[in-house]
Scaffold this active site. Sequence first.
Site, PDB file in Angstrom:
ATOM      1  N   LYS A 166      -3.584  -6.329   3.477  1.00 46.97           N
ATOM      2  CA  LYS A 166      -4.457  -6.177   2.303  1.00 46.97           C
ATOM      3  C   LYS A 166      -5.259  -4.866   2.288  1.00 46.97           C
ATOM      4  CE  LYS A 166      -3.422  -8.916   0.149  1.00 46.97           C
ATOM      5  NZ  LYS A 166      -1.994  -9.080  -0.301  1.00 46.97           N
TER       6      LYS A 166
ATOM      7  N   HIS B 106       2.393  -4.285  10.220  1.00 44.41           N
ATOM      8  CA  HIS B 106       0.984  -4.665  10.420  1.00 44.41           C
ATOM      9  C   HIS B 106       0.694  -4.787  11.925  1.00 44.41           C
ATOM     10  CE1 HIS B 106       0.452  -5.472   6.206  1.00 44.41           C
ATOM     11  NE2 HIS B 106       1.028  -6.649   6.187  1.00 44.41           N
TER      12      HIS B 106
ATOM     13  N   SER C  82      -9.737  -9.662  -0.616  1.00 37.36           N
ATOM     14  CA  SER C  82      -8.348  -9.597  -1.066  1.00 37.36           C
ATOM     15  C   SER C  82      -7.508 -10.619  -0.290  1.00 37.36           C
ATOM     16  CB  SER C  82      -7.820  -8.174  -0.839  1.00 37.36           C
ATOM     17  OG  SER C  82      -6.488  -8.071  -1.246  1.00 37.36           O
TER      18      SER C  82
HETATM   19  S1  PPS Z   1      -0.050  -6.939   1.937  1.00 37.56           S
HETATM   20  O1  PPS Z   1       0.143  -8.371   1.572  1.00 37.56           O
HETATM   21  O2  PPS Z   1      -0.684  -6.793   3.252  1.00 37.56           O
HETATM   22  O3  PPS Z   1       1.196  -6.161   1.825  1.00 37.56           O
HETATM   23  O4  PPS Z   1      -1.107  -6.433   0.841  1.00 37.56           O
HETATM   24  P1  PPS Z   1      -1.502  -4.919   0.576  1.00 37.56           P
HETATM   25  O5  PPS Z   1      -0.455  -4.288  -0.259  1.00 37.56           O
HETATM   26  O6  PPS Z   1      -1.892  -4.247   1.842  1.00 37.56           O
HETATM   27  O7  PPS Z   1      -2.851  -5.049  -0.260  1.00 37.56           O
HETATM   28  C1  PPS Z   1      -2.916  -5.556  -1.558  1.00 37.56           C
HETATM   29  C2  PPS Z   1      -4.155  -4.965  -2.204  1.00 37.56           C
HETATM   30  O8  PPS Z   1      -3.877  -3.595  -2.600  1.00 37.56           O
HETATM   31  C3  PPS Z   1      -4.128  -3.470  -3.986  1.00 37.56           C
HETATM   32  N1  PPS Z   1      -3.230  -2.471  -4.573  1.00 37.56           N
HETATM   33  C4  PPS Z   1      -3.677  -1.342  -5.174  1.00 37.56           C
HETATM   34  N2  PPS Z   1      -4.918  -0.854  -5.331  1.00 37.56           N
HETATM   35  C5  PPS Z   1      -5.039   0.320  -6.007  1.00 37.56           C
HETATM   36  N3  PPS Z   1      -3.993   0.991  -6.522  1.00 37.56           N
HETATM   37  C6  PPS Z   1      -2.719   0.549  -6.375  1.00 37.56           C
HETATM   38  N4  PPS Z   1      -1.707   1.230  -6.880  1.00 37.56           N
HETATM   39  C7  PPS Z   1      -2.527  -0.675  -5.670  1.00 37.56           C
HETATM   40  N5  PPS Z   1      -1.441  -1.413  -5.343  1.00 37.56           N
HETATM   41  C8  PPS Z   1      -1.896  -2.491  -4.676  1.00 37.56           C
HETATM   42  C9  PPS Z   1      -3.878  -4.875  -4.526  1.00 37.56           C
HETATM   43  O9  PPS Z   1      -4.401  -5.026  -5.819  1.00 37.56           O
HETATM   44  C10 PPS Z   1      -4.577  -5.702  -3.469  1.00 37.56           C
HETATM   45  O10 PPS Z   1      -6.000  -5.568  -3.518  1.00 37.56           O
HETATM   46  P2  PPS Z   1      -6.968  -6.557  -4.319  1.00 37.56           P
HETATM   47  O11 PPS Z   1      -8.363  -6.164  -3.930  1.00 37.56           O
HETATM   48  O12 PPS Z   1      -6.618  -7.963  -3.924  1.00 37.56           O
HETATM   49  O13 PPS Z   1      -6.704  -6.277  -5.777  1.00 37.56           O
END
Ligand code: PPS
Length: 292
Positions: free
Chosen positions: A46, A101, A131
Site C-alpha cells: 500500500k 514486498h 489504505s
Molecule cells: S499493493 O496492494 O501493495 O500492491 O497496493 P499499492 O499499489 O502499493 O498501494 C495502493 C495505493 O496506491 C494508490 N495509488 C495511487 N496514488 C496516486 N497516484 C496513482 N497513480 C496511484 N495508483 C495507485 C491507491 O489509490 C492506494 O492508495 P489509497 O490511499 O488506498 O487510495
Amino acid sequence: MDSTHEYLFKFKGYNFEKSLVNIEHLETMEDFEIRDDDLFLVTYPKSGTIWSQQILSLICFEGHRNRTENVPTVDRAPFFEYNIHNLDYVKMPSPRIFTSHLAYYLVPKGLKKKKAKILYVYRNPKDVLISYFHFSNWIVLLEATDTIEQYLEKFLDGKVPGSCWFDHIRGWYEHRHDFNIMFLSYEDMKKDLRNSVIKICSFLEKKLSEEDVDAVVKQATFQNMKSDPRANYEDIINSEYSVRNKGYFMRKGTIGDWKHHLTVHQNERFDMIFKRNMKNFPLKFVWDVNEE
Ligand code: PPS
C-alpha cells in the site's frame, strides 16, 4: 486462537499472504539467479506499488508507452515472491522487472552483487495504515477488521502481510550499501510526478525524449490509472469471489487521508511509536499535502 493464522504464512520471521504462497518457491528464492539488468521494485504493501509498476514498465518498454502492448500492469512487473500467474521467471526476456514486498534479508543473494537495480518506494505510514485497512476489508484473501482501533494494533504488531512497517523500511535503509538502490517517496511522486519520472530514468540510465516522459506521466496519473482496466486490477475488482463489496483498488490516491480516520488519541499513539522506532532515521516523511 489468533485468527491471523488463516491469512498469514510466517517464513523466516516474515509474514506472507498465505493463499498466495508456494513454499518451494519461498525456499529457493534466495538462490534465484539475478541478471545485471534486472530491476526490482520493492515496497511495503500500500505504498505505491501498482503506481510504480506502471511507471517503471512505461519507462522500460516502448510497447507499453505507445500502447501497442496490452498487458495488465501487474504482469508487466510481476510479484517475485508470489508467482500468481505461474510465469517462467527464468525464461523471461531481459530486462526483467520484478516487484516485491520482501524484507531485505529475503531477496535473492545475487542482488548484492550491486549491478541489478532496486527502486524502493515508501509512503508515510499513517496513509499506508489507512489504505491497508480499507484494502484488507475489501479483498477476500485478507483478514477483515471491524475498526481502525483493532487494525492499528495489528499493523503496529506487524500481523499483516509484509510484517512490521518499521522493520521493513529500516531494514532496507540500513542495508542500502549492500545494494544498488534508490529510495523514492510516494509523496514526492504525488507532488511532482514528472520530476520523479526523470529521477527514476536517471537511476535506470534510460534516456527518454521529452515526449516519452510526457507519455509516461500522462499514463501514470491517478485518474488515468483509475479508468484504465490494465492498471487497476479490473479482473479482481469485477469478481464477486475476490472482493467483499464494490470498491476500487485506486481508492483515493492522496496524501493525508489518515486525518479523516485516526482519532486524536490514535494519532498520538502512532506518533509516539513512530518516534521510538524511527529515531535518527534520515528519510523524510510527508504527512500532509500542504507540507513543504
Ligand atoms: S499493493 O496492494 O501493495 O500492491 O497496493 P499499492 O499499489 O502499493 O498501494 C495502493 C495505493 O496506491 C494508490 N495509488 C495511487 N496514488 C496516486 N497516484 C496513482 N497513480 C496511484 N495508483 C495507485 C491507491 O489509490 C492506494 O492508495 P489509497 O490511499 O488506498 O487510495
